[in-house]
Design an enzyme around this catalytic site. Structure first.
Site, short mmCIF file in Angstrom:
data_model
loop_
_atom_site.label_atom_id
_atom_site.label_comp_id
_atom_site.label_asym_id
_atom_site.label_seq_id
_atom_site.Cartn_x
_atom_site.Cartn_y
_atom_site.Cartn_z
N VAL A 44 -40.27 7.84 34.25
CA VAL A 44 -40.58 7.29 32.98
C VAL A 44 -40.36 6.05 32.65
O VAL A 44 -40.94 4.85 31.95
CB VAL A 44 -40.17 8.22 31.65
CG1 VAL A 44 -40.57 7.60 30.41
CG2 VAL A 44 -40.61 9.45 31.75
N GLU A 45 -39.27 5.43 33.08
CA GLU A 45 -38.59 4.20 32.72
C GLU A 45 -39.05 3.03 33.59
O GLU A 45 -39.33 2.06 33.19
CB GLU A 45 -37.12 4.25 33.14
CG GLU A 45 -36.26 5.32 32.08
CD GLU A 45 -34.77 4.97 32.00
OE1 GLU A 45 -34.70 3.65 32.19
OE2 GLU A 45 -34.07 5.70 32.05
N SER A 46 -38.99 3.15 34.81
CA SER A 46 -39.31 2.25 35.66
C SER A 46 -40.31 2.26 36.81
O SER A 46 -40.60 1.38 37.69
CB SER A 46 -37.91 1.82 36.51
OG SER A 46 -37.57 2.74 37.19
N LEU A 95 -38.04 -0.35 27.83
CA LEU A 95 -39.19 -0.66 28.57
C LEU A 95 -40.62 -0.94 27.84
O LEU A 95 -40.76 0.05 26.84
CB LEU A 95 -39.43 0.63 29.50
CG LEU A 95 -40.48 0.73 30.51
CD1 LEU A 95 -39.75 -0.30 31.50
CD2 LEU A 95 -40.60 2.22 31.09
N TRP A 140 -33.03 2.71 36.30
CA TRP A 140 -32.87 3.36 35.04
C TRP A 140 -32.80 2.40 33.73
O TRP A 140 -32.54 2.74 32.80
CB TRP A 140 -31.22 3.94 35.04
CG TRP A 140 -31.19 5.02 36.07
CD1 TRP A 140 -31.05 4.82 37.39
CD2 TRP A 140 -31.41 6.33 35.95
NE1 TRP A 140 -31.01 5.95 38.22
CE2 TRP A 140 -31.06 7.01 37.17
CE3 TRP A 140 -31.51 7.07 34.95
CZ2 TRP A 140 -31.19 8.36 37.43
CZ3 TRP A 140 -31.61 8.82 35.10
CH2 TRP A 140 -31.43 9.04 36.48
#
Length: 403
Positions: free
Chosen positions: A147-149, A31, A165
């Site tokens: 946090v990721e997306s 990311l 994810w």
């Protein structure tokens, strides 16, 4: 601070060499730093079976126990999530205190952005919490998509990662998430969640003696990178926990970000954050796909908008569901039976055509099984005389009707 898996699992690696290669060489997602720091511009959608005699003797007690469990179950998703947190206080006295506090300060500087992202989690949060709970993992793991997306199922990074994810193409193939012009399993929230949690647990057990924090670092940077940093730390006389390692900057921030947002969600008022109301019950049901159906037709039959149905089924890139491609469609709770009836199938039919039996798989919960087959969890418990609905066992057969 470490957390170890509650149980060790055996994995069949004979057919998983590609997965081992992916574990060592790549992270499942990558990311970019802008997306990882709450992008303001991203705003979108909100025990074993009993025999007949035992069933008769325990029926009343089973229902009383089940209804008691329902009464104790938080009806607010945030309360349920907070109750499952296991890392909430430990970091405050740990080596990572300053790193976590830094991200708390970053996040609280824009509380409106947190509210936007948590609103986007509305369709998915309760279901993800259920899956995390079923595996005995810390509740904080349910916030990894934050946090990721930023909880955007269609998020894509410039490295090629995709989905809630942020799973990379090679890792997706190793985890069995199929991709084509018409379908991308990385964008399907149900399948990608199962795959991501499998991946995190498998890495923890395979490489790190169950240490979930190290597995999360490997989820970000790849096991090869983490294993090298681990060897260096241990050669310097350190224990080799996550906080001991010298890792790429994004990975150094990964666990602190997760702990920071969990700390804020644990006490939102203290940080000036207002979280959206999210029910603790399921937001969607899984309706079996018995024939080819377009999203527009399915939406009309279910009585929902095509946009809403598309938001719940982002894996369908061509907006057409084929039985050989996808097992089911996600439909807003309350609309499933209407679509089931219109498709001329039954919620008791599985993808193989067998009727009125569900074989419990690892990670299944009573509510997830009920959602998949469009039946009420209370009915499912009653039909099967379940004394402990939270103690389902893999391989257990559940009847899906009262007849």
């Amino acid at each position: 601070m470490t957390y170890h898996t509650m149980r060790r699992r055996l994995f069949g690696f004979a057919s998983s060499l590609s997965l081992l290669g992916a574990l060592l060489t790549t992270a499942p997602y990558s990311l970019d730093s802008q997306a990882a720091t709450l992008p303001a511009e991203r705003t979108s959608l909100g025990g074993a079976s009993q025999n007949d005699a035992a069933l008769t003797r325990t029926h009343s007690r089973s229902l009383a126990t089940f209804w008691g469990a329902l009464d104790l179950q938080p009806k607010d998703a945030w309360k349920r999530l907070r109750a499952s947190f296991e890392w909430n206080d430990q970091w405050r006295a740990d080596a990572g205190h300053a790193r976590v506090q830094h991200w708390i300060d970053e996040y609280r500087s824009n509380p409106g952005n947190i509210a936007e992202i948590t609103e986007r989690a509305r369709p998915w949060l309760t279901w993800i919490i259920q899956q995390v709970e079923a595996r005995g993992l810390p509740g904080e793991i349910a916030l990894i998509p934050f946090v990721e997306s930023s909880f955007d199922p269609e998020a894509r990074s410039h490295f090629g990662a995709a989905g809630l994810w942020q799973i990379m193409p090679r890792t997706a193939e190793a985890l069995g998430l199929r991709r084509s012009n018409a379908w991308d399993g990385r964008l399907d929230v149900v399948r990608s969640t199962d795959a991501a949690l499998d991946y995190i647990e498998m890495q923890a057990d395979q490489w790190y003696e169950g240490d979930i924090e190290l597995s999360l670092a490997a989820y970000n940077a790849g096991a090869g990178t983490v294993n090298q940093a681990l060897r260096v730390a241990q050669s310097q006389g350190k224990v080799g926990e996550y906080w001991d390692l010298n890792l790429p900057s994004e990975t150094m921030d990964y666990v602190p970000k997760l702990l920071a947002i969990a700390a804020i969600i644990a006490e939102p008022e203290s940080y000036g954050v207002k979280l959206p109301d999210i029910e603790g019950g399921p937001a969607f049901a899984q309706v079996p796909v018995s024939r080819r159906v377009t999203l527009s037709e399915a939406a009309r039959l279910a009585g929902v908008s095509e946009q809403r149905l598309a938001e719940l089924n982002p894996g369908l890139r061509a907006k057409v569901a084929h039985p050989g491609q996808v097992d089911d469609l996600l439909v807003p709770m309350g609309h499933a039976q209407r679509l089931v009836a219109a498709l001329g199938t039954s919620p008791m039919n599985d993808a193989n055509g067998t009727t009125d039996i569900h074989v419990v798989q690892r990670g299944d919960t009573l509510s997830s099984i009920a959602s998949r087959h469009a039946v009420a969890a209370t009915d499912l418990a009653r039909w099967n005389g379940l004394d402990r609905p939270d103690a389902l066992q893999p391989g257990q057969q559940l009847t899906l009707s009262g007849s």
